[in-house]
Scaffold this motif. Structure first.
Motif, PDB file in Angstrom:
ATOM      1  N   HIS A  99      42.717  30.392  37.346  1.00 45.46           N
ATOM      2  CA  HIS A  99      41.284  30.692  37.504  1.00 45.46           C
ATOM      3  C   HIS A  99      41.022  31.312  38.870  1.00 45.46           C
ATOM      4  O   HIS A  99      40.246  32.255  38.989  1.00 45.46           O
ATOM      5  N   SER A 107      39.389  35.012  39.885  1.00 46.80           N
ATOM      6  CA  SER A 107      38.207  35.144  40.738  1.00 46.80           C
ATOM      7  C   SER A 107      38.488  35.978  41.976  1.00 46.80           C
ATOM      8  O   SER A 107      37.691  36.840  42.352  1.00 46.80           O
ATOM      9  N   ARG A 152      38.618  39.724  41.218  1.00 47.41           N
ATOM     10  CA  ARG A 152      37.287  40.322  41.057  1.00 47.41           C
ATOM     11  C   ARG A 152      36.546  40.399  42.392  1.00 47.41           C
ATOM     12  O   ARG A 152      35.905  41.394  42.700  1.00 47.41           O
ATOM     13  N   LEU A 154      31.841  42.591  35.833  1.00 46.96           N
ATOM     14  CA  LEU A 154      31.843  41.572  36.886  1.00 46.96           C
ATOM     15  C   LEU A 154      32.094  42.201  38.250  1.00 46.96           C
ATOM     16  O   LEU A 154      31.390  41.919  39.223  1.00 46.96           O
ATOM     17  N   GLU A 183      30.319  34.834  36.425  1.00 48.59           N
ATOM     18  CA  GLU A 183      31.386  34.139  35.677  1.00 48.59           C
ATOM     19  C   GLU A 183      30.818  32.995  34.830  1.00 48.59           C
ATOM     20  O   GLU A 183      31.397  32.636  33.806  1.00 48.59           O
ATOM     21  N   ALA A 193      32.299  35.321  31.404  1.00 50.09           N
ATOM     22  CA  ALA A 193      33.740  35.358  31.625  1.00 50.09           C
ATOM     23  C   ALA A 193      34.406  34.190  30.901  1.00 50.09           C
ATOM     24  O   ALA A 193      33.758  33.189  30.582  1.00 50.09           O
ATOM     25  N   GLY A 207      38.247  32.329  35.632  1.00 47.14           N
ATOM     26  CA  GLY A 207      37.609  32.348  36.954  1.00 47.14           C
ATOM     27  C   GLY A 207      37.007  31.003  37.292  1.00 47.14           C
ATOM     28  O   GLY A 207      36.752  30.172  36.417  1.00 47.14           O
ATOM     29  N   TYR A 241      33.631  30.242  35.752  1.00 46.72           N
ATOM     30  CA  TYR A 241      33.804  29.818  34.357  1.00 46.72           C
ATOM     31  C   TYR A 241      34.259  28.365  34.304  1.00 46.72           C
ATOM     32  O   TYR A 241      33.752  27.575  33.511  1.00 46.72           O
TER      33      TYR A 241
END
Lengths: 264, 292
Positions: free
Chosen positions: B91, B95, B98, B157, B230, B234, B237, B240
């Motif tokens: 995750h 992240s 992005r 995103l 997120e 998503a 991430g 999320y």
């Protein structure tokens, strides 16, 4: 009001070091000794970085010495011991001229009516009473320093401290403000310590000149100024004035050169 | 002056002496500084630790509902488990990817746009009002449109993060460019510097300290925007992870996510600080500067 035979300020072995993490401490003042009489006008001259301002800040109580003591004989506990005129940027842009002059009085808790009156008197003395409601942004550099002077004097300090008060002004305005300060002081007669780069200024204004050495600053020489009071800018015209100025510059030049060599 | 005599009189009159003497801080400056440093560090570390202890104590005492708030001990256990299975790392990786992409794009476009607008009066007249107006629009509201317009899962995103960063950087850079002191510009012009040289060596250099302040601000905004998007758009991430854990009522796992976000933000900001120290050495203001 003042008695020059009395000691007003006694400075004994003042040293001030500045410590920064991970760096060699810098010694700004080193074993500085001086006696200043009551009502005396002392001018301190020295090269840049010699600790003149550091000394003044110690007298003002803005900074404590690293060692040594400095005692000021306060005759009237009701009055502030010291007031300072700083070089520049010291009058508040968010207060009017009168508001700036009243500031010290308000801090001391002087009632509004009395504060107004006293501020008015001093604004008149420095010739700014018509600008009392103006904001500093509308004033020239000379006017701003007059405000700073009035703000310091209105609280009736026992000692007036001035840190290069005219340094930011142009040469002509300096002469005018020096004359004004002379006139005010000759009537008001309190202890004054004035810091300056200008030997000429020191000779016109002072009773004694304290010449400081390059960093770490200490007293190199104390020179009595022989010209009689009341004085005006006219003293410059005498050959003795020029001779004394030259002699002091010779002594000072060595210090300025050594301060420059040390660099930074 | 008969100083000795005068002093005798002083003593007789019992005049009040105002003393300027060294205090403990001056008498042993080194030790005093070390002590202050130690106190500051202990406070910085101690306050969070005390809060954690209070949290744990509250859970044990039953005043804090562990279903909603978890407890430090179980949060740490959960974190260790998530790290062991590799869930947290995957995750985090999504992240960070992005975040860096979006931040990089936003910075790379935002700074030049702001500086150029600062240079060209007409461009400023044309775009500054628009910039200020769009700045206050909540960027997250653009997400549905971006999801529709842009292909793929990552594009929307990253774009959203980039947009948020862009506005902060452009507006700050514009303000910084406008604050170039006229004196510096005159110096460069008197040397007949070209527009490009002026821009790079004077306007940009002068704006750099402020640009770094904006970079820090933008790093926070970027993390915020990323986590927000997120939440809704998503399937990987940290954002999320937080949202998903909450919908499954896994409070401990949610807190692991939240703490990871906080650490990510701190680390990001610290990295910019390091970069700043190397890029803007003249802005360092510590140290003794004597004045007379």
């Amino acid at each position: 009001m003042s008695d020059p035979s009395q000691v007003k300020i006694r400075v004994e072995g003042i040293t001030r070091r500045f410590e920064t993490r991970g760096r060699e401490p810098v010694e700004a003042l080193s074993r500085f000794d001086l006696m200043i009489g009551d009502g005396e006008f002392v001018c301190i001259v020295g090269p840049s970085g010699c600790g003149k301002s550091t000394f003044l800040r110690i007298v003002a109580g803005l900074l404590r010495p690293s060692s040594g003591t400095l005692a000021i004989r306060a005759a009237d506990p009701a009055r502030p011991t010291c007031a300072t005129v700083f070089q520049e940027y010291s009058i508040f842009p968010w207060l009017t001229v009168a508001g700036n002059v009243r500031f010290g009085l308000e801090v001391l808790g002087v009632p509004r009516r009395e504060a107004d009156e006293r501020a008015g008197t001093w604004l008149e003395k420095v010739g700014l009473h018509t600008f009392r409601d103006a904001y500093p942004a509308a004033l020239s550099g000379g006017m701003k320093q007059r405000v700073a002077l009035a703000r310091a004097l209105v609280v009736e300090p026992e000692v007036l401290l001035m840190d290069e008060p005219f340094a930011a002004l142009d040469a002509q305005l300096r002469l005018v403000l020096q004359e004004e300060l002379l006139a005010i002081w000759q009537e008001w007669r309190r202890t004054v310590i004035l810091i300056t780069h200008s030997i000429d200024e020191a000779l016109v204004l002072g009773d004694r000149i304290v010449l400081m050495s390059a960093r770490p600053g200490r007293v190199k020489e104390v020179i009595p100024v022989p010209f009689p009071r009341p004085r005006s800018g006219e003293v410059r015209n005498s050959p003795e004035f020029r001779a004394l100025e030259r002699r002091i510059w010779e002594s000072l030049r060595a210090e300025v050169v050594s301060a420059e060599r040390e660099g930074e | 002056m008969a100083l000795a005599e005068a002093e005798q009189r002083d003593h007789a009159a019992q005049a009040r002496m105002v003393l300027r003497e060294p205090g403990p801080q001056e008498r042993d400056a080194r030790r005093w500084q070390q002590r202050r440093w130690l106190i500051e560090r202990s406070l910085a570390a101690g306050v969070p630790l005390v809060l954690l202890a209070l949290w744990q104590a509250g859970v044990w005492a039953g005043t804090i509902d562990r279903r909603f708030f978890g407890s430090p001990v179980t949060v740490v256990q959960t974190a260790l488990r998530l790290i062991e299975t590799g869930t947290l790392q995957s995750h985090l990786e999504a992240s960070v990817y992005r975040l860096l992409m979006g931040y990089g794009i936003g910075v790379a476009i935002g700074i030049p746009v702001g500086l150029v607008l600062g240079q060209i009066r007409l461009a400023r007249a044309a775009f500054e009002p628009l910039l200020n107006a769009l700045y206050v629009v909540p960027k997250l509201a653009l997400l549905p449109i971006l999801l529709l317009l842009l292909p793929g899962r990552e594009g929307p995103l990253i774009t959203l993060v980039a947009v948020a960063v862009f506005f902060i950087m452009a507006i700050s850079s514009l303000a910084a460019a406008l604050m170039t002191p006229a004196g510096y510009i005159d110096v460069a012009r008197s040397f007949t510097a070209s527009r490009w040289v002026m821009f790079r060596r004077v306007v940009f250099a002068n704006a750099l300290p402020q640009i770094f302040a904006a970079l820090r601000l933008a790093s926070g905004a970027a993390v915020l925007m990323l986590v927000g998007s997120e939440f809704v758009a998503a399937s990987s991430g940290i954002g999320y992870l937080v949202w998903h854990s909450w919908s499954l009522f896994l409070a401990d796992q949610m807190y692991v996510g939240i703490i990871t976000i906080a650490l990510l933000g701190v680390l990001f900001s610290a990295l910019i600080g390091v970069l700043e120290r190397f890029s803007v050495p003249w802005a360092a203001s510590e140290g003794f500067k004597g004045n007379g």
